[in-house]
Motif scaffolding. Structure first.
Motif, PDB file in Angstrom:
ATOM      1  N   LYS A   1      35.045  39.679  44.185  1.00 10.72           N
ATOM      2  CA  LYS A   1      35.300  40.928  44.905  1.00 10.72           C
ATOM      3  C   LYS A   1      36.772  41.053  45.290  1.00 10.72           C
ATOM      4  CE  LYS A   1      33.934  43.481  49.056  1.00 10.72           C
ATOM      5  NZ  LYS A   1      33.067  43.481  50.264  1.00 10.72           N
ATOM      6  N   LEU A   2      37.335  39.983  45.881  1.00  4.80           N
ATOM      7  CA  LEU A   2      38.710  40.065  46.357  1.00  4.80           C
ATOM      8  C   LEU A   2      39.712  39.995  45.200  1.00  4.80           C
ATOM      9  CD1 LEU A   2      40.469  40.415  48.787  1.00  4.80           C
ATOM     10  CD2 LEU A   2      40.400  37.943  49.190  1.00  4.80           C
ATOM     11  N   ALA A   3      39.425  39.188  44.190  1.00  7.14           N
ATOM     12  CA  ALA A   3      40.314  39.123  43.021  1.00  7.14           C
ATOM     13  C   ALA A   3      40.348  40.467  42.304  1.00  7.14           C
ATOM     14  CB  ALA A   3      39.862  38.020  42.072  1.00  7.14           C
ATOM     15  N   GLY A   4      39.210  41.142  42.275  1.00  9.17           N
ATOM     16  CA  GLY A   4      39.183  42.480  41.684  1.00  9.17           C
ATOM     17  C   GLY A   4      40.033  43.455  42.479  1.00  9.17           C
ATOM     18  N   PHE A   5      39.940  43.381  43.801  1.00  9.81           N
ATOM     19  CA  PHE A   5      40.738  44.262  44.651  1.00  9.81           C
ATOM     20  C   PHE A   5      42.226  43.980  44.501  1.00  9.81           C
ATOM     21  CE2 PHE A   5      42.916  44.978  48.729  1.00  9.81           C
ATOM     22  CZ  PHE A   5      42.714  46.340  48.875  1.00  9.81           C
ATOM     23  N   LEU A   6      42.587  42.700  44.447  1.00 10.63           N
ATOM     24  CA  LEU A   6      43.990  42.314  44.321  1.00 10.63           C
ATOM     25  C   LEU A   6      44.503  42.414  42.883  1.00 10.63           C
ATOM     26  CD1 LEU A   6      44.046  39.166  46.652  1.00 10.63           C
ATOM     27  CD2 LEU A   6      44.808  41.485  47.203  1.00 10.63           C
ATOM     28  N   GLN A   7      43.593  42.706  41.954  1.00  2.76           N
ATOM     29  CA  GLN A   7      43.941  42.859  40.533  1.00  2.76           C
ATOM     30  C   GLN A   7      44.555  41.576  39.968  1.00  2.76           C
ATOM     31  OE1 GLN A   7      45.828  46.834  39.717  1.00  2.76           O
ATOM     32  NE2 GLN A   7      45.536  47.122  41.910  1.00  2.76           N
ATOM     33  N   ILE A   8      43.874  40.463  40.268  1.00  2.00           N
ATOM     34  CA  ILE A   8      44.258  39.183  39.671  1.00  2.00           C
ATOM     35  C   ILE A   8      43.321  38.968  38.495  1.00  2.00           C
ATOM     36  CG2 ILE A   8      44.682  36.731  40.087  1.00  2.00           C
ATOM     37  CD1 ILE A   8      44.911  37.331  43.053  1.00  2.00           C
ATOM     38  N   THR A   9      43.670  39.527  37.362  1.00  2.00           N
ATOM     39  CA  THR A   9      42.780  39.639  36.210  1.00  2.00           C
ATOM     40  C   THR A   9      42.250  38.302  35.692  1.00  2.00           C
ATOM     41  OG1 THR A   9      43.939  41.656  35.575  1.00  2.00           O
ATOM     42  CG2 THR A   9      42.547  40.635  33.911  1.00  2.00           C
ATOM     43  N   PRO A  10      43.067  37.242  35.571  1.00  2.00           N
ATOM     44  CA  PRO A  10      42.528  35.972  35.057  1.00  2.00           C
ATOM     45  C   PRO A  10      41.405  35.408  35.921  1.00  2.00           C
ATOM     46  CG  PRO A  10      44.921  35.965  34.953  1.00  2.00           C
ATOM     47  CD  PRO A  10      44.536  37.160  35.757  1.00  2.00           C
ATOM     48  N   VAL A  11      41.497  35.591  37.236  1.00  2.00           N
ATOM     49  CA  VAL A  11      40.457  35.074  38.127  1.00  2.00           C
ATOM     50  C   VAL A  11      39.179  35.904  37.990  1.00  2.00           C
ATOM     51  CG1 VAL A  11      39.825  34.625  40.531  1.00  2.00           C
ATOM     52  CG2 VAL A  11      42.136  34.132  39.733  1.00  2.00           C
ATOM     53  N   VAL A  12      39.330  37.226  37.847  1.00  2.00           N
ATOM     54  CA  VAL A  12      38.150  38.075  37.604  1.00  2.00           C
ATOM     55  C   VAL A  12      37.431  37.620  36.345  1.00  2.00           C
ATOM     56  CG1 VAL A  12      37.373  40.413  37.043  1.00  2.00           C
ATOM     57  CG2 VAL A  12      39.105  40.062  38.820  1.00  2.00           C
ATOM     58  N   GLY A  13      38.194  37.367  35.283  1.00  2.00           N
ATOM     59  CA  GLY A  13      37.595  36.897  34.036  1.00  2.00           C
ATOM     60  C   GLY A  13      36.902  35.561  34.197  1.00  2.00           C
ATOM     61  N   ALA A  14      37.513  34.641  34.943  1.00  2.00           N
ATOM     62  CA  ALA A  14      36.907  33.325  35.163  1.00  2.00           C
ATOM     63  C   ALA A  14      35.602  33.443  35.936  1.00  2.00           C
ATOM     64  CB  ALA A  14      37.894  32.422  35.906  1.00  2.00           C
ATOM     65  N   CYS A  15      35.574  34.323  36.933  1.00  2.00           N
ATOM     66  CA  CYS A  15      34.344  34.529  37.713  1.00  2.00           C
ATOM     67  C   CYS A  15      33.226  35.100  36.837  1.00  2.00           C
ATOM     68  CB  CYS A  15      34.622  35.471  38.883  1.00  2.00           C
ATOM     69  SG  CYS A  15      35.623  34.764  40.199  1.00  2.00           S
ATOM     70  N   CYS A  16      33.563  36.045  35.970  1.00  2.00           N
ATOM     71  CA  CYS A  16      32.558  36.652  35.096  1.00  2.00           C
ATOM     72  C   CYS A  16      31.999  35.632  34.110  1.00  2.00           C
ATOM     73  CB  CYS A  16      33.155  37.849  34.366  1.00  2.00           C
ATOM     74  SG  CYS A  16      33.492  39.275  35.432  1.00  2.00           S
ATOM     75  N   ARG A  17      32.854  34.789  33.588  1.00  2.00           N
ATOM     76  CA  ARG A  17      32.378  33.734  32.671  1.00  2.00           C
ATOM     77  C   ARG A  17      31.480  32.747  33.402  1.00  2.00           C
ATOM     78  NH1 ARG A  17      37.690  34.476  30.914  1.00  2.00           N
ATOM     79  NH2 ARG A  17      38.470  32.713  32.139  1.00  2.00           N
ATOM     80  N   PHE A  18      31.832  32.442  34.644  1.00  2.00           N
ATOM     81  CA  PHE A  18      31.002  31.546  35.450  1.00  2.00           C
ATOM     82  C   PHE A  18      29.629  32.169  35.712  1.00  2.00           C
ATOM     83  CE2 PHE A  18      29.422  30.068  39.556  1.00  2.00           C
ATOM     84  CZ  PHE A  18      29.501  28.673  39.428  1.00  2.00           C
ATOM     85  N   LEU A  19      29.608  33.459  36.076  1.00  2.00           N
ATOM     86  CA  LEU A  19      28.341  34.146  36.351  1.00  2.00           C
ATOM     87  C   LEU A  19      27.461  34.224  35.116  1.00  2.00           C
ATOM     88  CD1 LEU A  19      29.638  37.040  38.639  1.00  2.00           C
ATOM     89  CD2 LEU A  19      28.114  35.181  39.323  1.00  2.00           C
ATOM     90  N   ALA A  20      28.082  34.382  33.939  1.00  2.00           N
ATOM     91  CA  ALA A  20      27.304  34.434  32.698  1.00  2.00           C
ATOM     92  C   ALA A  20      26.540  33.127  32.481  1.00  2.00           C
ATOM     93  CB  ALA A  20      28.217  34.723  31.513  1.00  2.00           C
TER      94      ALA A  20
ATOM     95  N   LYS B   1      29.092  45.720  36.710  1.00  2.00           N
ATOM     96  CA  LYS B   1      29.381  47.149  36.636  1.00  2.00           C
ATOM     97  C   LYS B   1      30.399  47.545  37.696  1.00  2.00           C
ATOM     98  CE  LYS B   1      26.983  51.471  35.763  1.00  2.00           C
ATOM     99  NZ  LYS B   1      25.669  52.135  35.609  1.00  2.00           N
ATOM    100  N   LEU B   2      30.287  46.937  38.884  1.00  2.00           N
ATOM    101  CA  LEU B   2      31.204  47.226  39.977  1.00  2.00           C
ATOM    102  C   LEU B   2      32.633  46.849  39.608  1.00  2.00           C
ATOM    103  CD1 LEU B   2      31.402  48.173  42.963  1.00  2.00           C
ATOM    104  CD2 LEU B   2      31.104  45.787  43.624  1.00  2.00           C
ATOM    105  N   HIS B   3      32.773  45.767  38.820  1.00  2.00           N
ATOM    106  CA  HIS B   3      34.108  45.271  38.465  1.00  2.00           C
ATOM    107  C   HIS B   3      34.472  45.590  37.009  1.00  2.00           C
ATOM    108  CE1 HIS B   3      34.609  43.212  42.289  1.00  2.00           C
ATOM    109  NE2 HIS B   3      33.363  42.804  42.184  1.00  2.00           N
ATOM    110  N   SER B   4      33.724  46.525  36.411  1.00  2.00           N
ATOM    111  CA  SER B   4      34.030  47.020  35.057  1.00  2.00           C
ATOM    112  C   SER B   4      34.109  45.906  34.025  1.00  2.00           C
ATOM    113  CB  SER B   4      35.350  47.811  35.066  1.00  2.00           C
ATOM    114  OG  SER B   4      35.271  48.900  35.957  1.00  2.00           O
ATOM    115  N   SER B   5      33.244  44.905  34.188  1.00  2.00           N
ATOM    116  CA  SER B   5      33.173  43.830  33.197  1.00  2.00           C
ATOM    117  C   SER B   5      32.057  44.168  32.211  1.00  2.00           C
ATOM    118  CB  SER B   5      32.904  42.479  33.870  1.00  2.00           C
ATOM    119  OG  SER B   5      32.767  41.471  32.897  1.00  2.00           O
ATOM    120  N   HIS B   6      32.397  44.916  31.165  1.00  2.00           N
ATOM    121  CA  HIS B   6      31.384  45.390  30.229  1.00  2.00           C
ATOM    122  C   HIS B   6      30.732  44.226  29.473  1.00  2.00           C
ATOM    123  CE1 HIS B   6      32.794  49.347  31.191  1.00  2.00           C
ATOM    124  NE2 HIS B   6      34.010  49.078  30.756  1.00  2.00           N
ATOM    125  N   ARG B   7      31.502  43.198  29.204  1.00  2.00           N
ATOM    126  CA  ARG B   7      30.945  42.052  28.486  1.00  2.00           C
ATOM    127  C   ARG B   7      29.881  41.355  29.326  1.00  2.00           C
ATOM    128  NH1 ARG B   7      34.265  36.799  26.069  1.00  2.00           N
ATOM    129  NH2 ARG B   7      32.446  35.768  25.171  1.00  2.00           N
TER     130      ARG B   7
END
Length: 562
Positions: free
Chosen positions: A106-125, A141-147
């Protein structure tokens, strides 16, 4: 001492890392810091250049109002998560656990720290299971991670029977539920039970989506007792839904006496109403789905042509048209049960062949043609309860000869012409009053047939005119509203335009039309499972630019028997 052209590149990557480690140590010691970050009142310090190269949010905010010390305030933010992300800006390292991944994402998405957002999404998968997959889909969907969203949906489809029992299933939005049940699931009773559970969670707001969701359900595989006790009672008062269950209902005619139901009430049929030709324009033909033939139902003696038709309950509505040498704005009704005719309030301006649709308590009229104003972009809305018209906003382009369809509580306008044929597709949301642009057809078409079945829109035939050259089409396209995409399906047997598009029992019908020389009586049925068209019994009267109306048989059973 050396040749001036000689050069040697020296790279000390160890020192680069040492430099970052040193800057991180300076941050911990609050030395040379020029950013003060207040987190819920507690202060931490950092270096603006380090934050700016790691976060687009900081980069944007730290270039404004330069002072000796930047001050940034955050309220309602987890202090520990903020400090972890600030530390990441220096170390490029972060530990992600199940307990902190949502806060970090949530916070990485707000701060637009893209590599951390990607790491979180891979972890959740990697963490997907039957209890959390819908929560993860919502986060993606909230963080526009279509993958990640697609990975979550694929997991849900694979474990359908388990995930529909989760608490978060009922919180899916319509598009997500439609995609989930749109996949090839053999146990339709499970699909129906999931749809019913989703509808019941907020029946007041969601019941309007019943028809859309039923179109994705293999109704023929549902046990008859479930069909009659749960599905049919919800459909019997909704003409759009009755059409979806007609095939199942006809199959159940055999056991109708045993189940003590009036089997005729389940069946939907089609009416062919109107034509460019004055003679057949007033004659209504009815299709018998059991005998698979057409017969004359009534001659309305309307004395006009080029009108549009809609149905509300058991009343046919005739909107606008051409009467003698005059274009008209009138609205008339004909009751299919009693034969009663009424003259209702007229539109605000004359319209030949407006695109009309009924949704909720309103009748909408879009575009059309009049000799005074040519091709029309104006729109009007008729209040079915109060017998009044109001003007609405204009279309993006003038439209005449376009197709119109209702799907997912939106009104779609497809193709048409503004002197030349267009391929434009637009959807109108009556709640917001706004239009949205959808994918265009692959071919520009005017006077096309349009029909809706199983959650898709079909565009059939049509023509275009460019430089006085007319091109007629036999091609057919299908629109998927979820994918926002048009794809070709099997062609009809011949090139023609002015086709009436209809749907019955899940299949599509192309009725009548013209080939440029004569008006036709041809009727074809499209088998959606086999992707093929079959010639059916012809109309009794040739028709071009006709309206195909679906009607529950019970509306007509006092006039004609199966």
């Amino acid at each position: 001492m050396c040749d001036s052209e000689k050069m040697e590149m020296f790279n000390n990557f160890y020192d680069s890392k040492y430099t970052l480690d040193g800057i991180y140590q300076l941050m911990l010691e609050r030395q040379f810091c020029d950013v003060q970050i207040s987190i819920n009142g507690n202060k931490t310090y950092a270096h603006s250049v380090i934050l700016a190269v790691s976060s687009d949010y900081f980069k944007s905010n730290l270039t404004k109002n330069k002072t000796d010390m930047y001050e940034i305030h955050f309220d309602d933010v987890n202090e520990g998560t903020m400090k972890v992300l600030i530390e990441y800006c220096y170390t490029k390292s972060i530990k992600i656990y199940e307990d902190n991944v949502k806060n970090i994402l949530k916070l990485a998405g707000f701060l637009q720290i893209t590599p951390v957002v990607g790491a979180c999404c891979r972890f959740l998968a990697k963490c997907l299971n039957t209890k959390n997959c819908f929560e993860i889909i919502k986060l993606s969907k909230l963080h526009s991670s279509h993958r990640l969203e697609q990975q979550g949906m694929d997991f849900a489809k694979e474990h359908f029977k388990e995930v529909i029992r989760s608490e978060d299933f009922v919180k899916l939005d319509l598009d997500q539920l439609a995609e989930l049940i749109h996949c090839e699931i053999d146990v339709s009773s499970d699909v129906w039970s999931s749809v019913k559970r989703w509808l019941d969670y907020d029946s007041k707001d969601r019941m309007k989506y019943l028809c859309t969701l039923l179109s994705f359900t293999k109704l023929s595989l549902i046990p008859s007792q479930v069909f009659l006790s749960e599905i049919y009672p919800l459909c019997k008062n909704d003409p759009t839904c009755v059409g979806l269950v007609s095939d199942v209902a006809r199959w159940q005619i055999k056991c109708g006496e045993k189940l003590n139901v009036d089997s005729q009430d389940h069946v939907t049929t089609m009416l062919a109403v109107g034509s460019w030709d004055f003679y057949s324009s007033s004659i209504v033909e009815i299709y018998d789905p059991t005998k698979k033939n057409w017969s004359k139902l009534v001659d309305l003696n309307l004395q006009k042509t080029a009108y549009s038709v809609a149905i509300v309950d058991e009343n046919l509505l005739f909107i606008g048209g051409y009467h003698g040498a005059k274009y008209v704005n009138d609205l008339e009704s004909y009751n299919l049960k009693t034969g009663e005719r009424k003259t209702l309030s007229p539109m605000k301006e004359p319209r030949e062949h407006p695109a009309v649709a009924v949704l909720g308590d309103f009748l909408y009229a879009f575009g059309g043609y009049s000799p005074q104003n040519g091709f029309l972009s104006t729109t009007e809305r008729y209040d079915l309860k109060n017998d009044t018209w109001i003007s609405m906003g204009s279309l993006s382009i003038a439209r005449h000869g376009c197709g119109v369809a209702v799907l997912n509580n939106e009104i779609y306008l497809v193709g048409g012409c503004t002197e030349k044929a267009v391929s434009v597709t637009e959807a109108f949301n009556p709640i917001s009053g706004k239009w949205r642009t959808c994918a265009s057809m692959n071919i520009k078409r005017m006077w096309l047939g349009l029909a809706v079945s199983n959650g898709y829109i079909y565009a059939i035939g049509g023509r275009k005119i460019n430089s006085n050259i007319t091109k007629k089409y036999s091609s057919v396209e299908r629109y998927d509203p979820i994918a926002d995409e048009w794809k070709f399906v099997a062609d009809i047997s011949s090139e023609r335009y002015g086709i009436g598009g209809g749907a019955l029992g899940g299949n599509i019908y192309a009725v009548g039309g013209g080939d440029g020389s004569i008006l036709l009586t041809t009727v074809e049925e499209y088998d959606v499972d086999k992707n093929e068209w079959n010639i059916m019994a012809s109309l009794n009267y040739p028709r071009e630019i006709t309206n195909i109306i679906s009607v529950p048989w019970k509306v007509l059973k006092n006039q004609i028997k199966m």
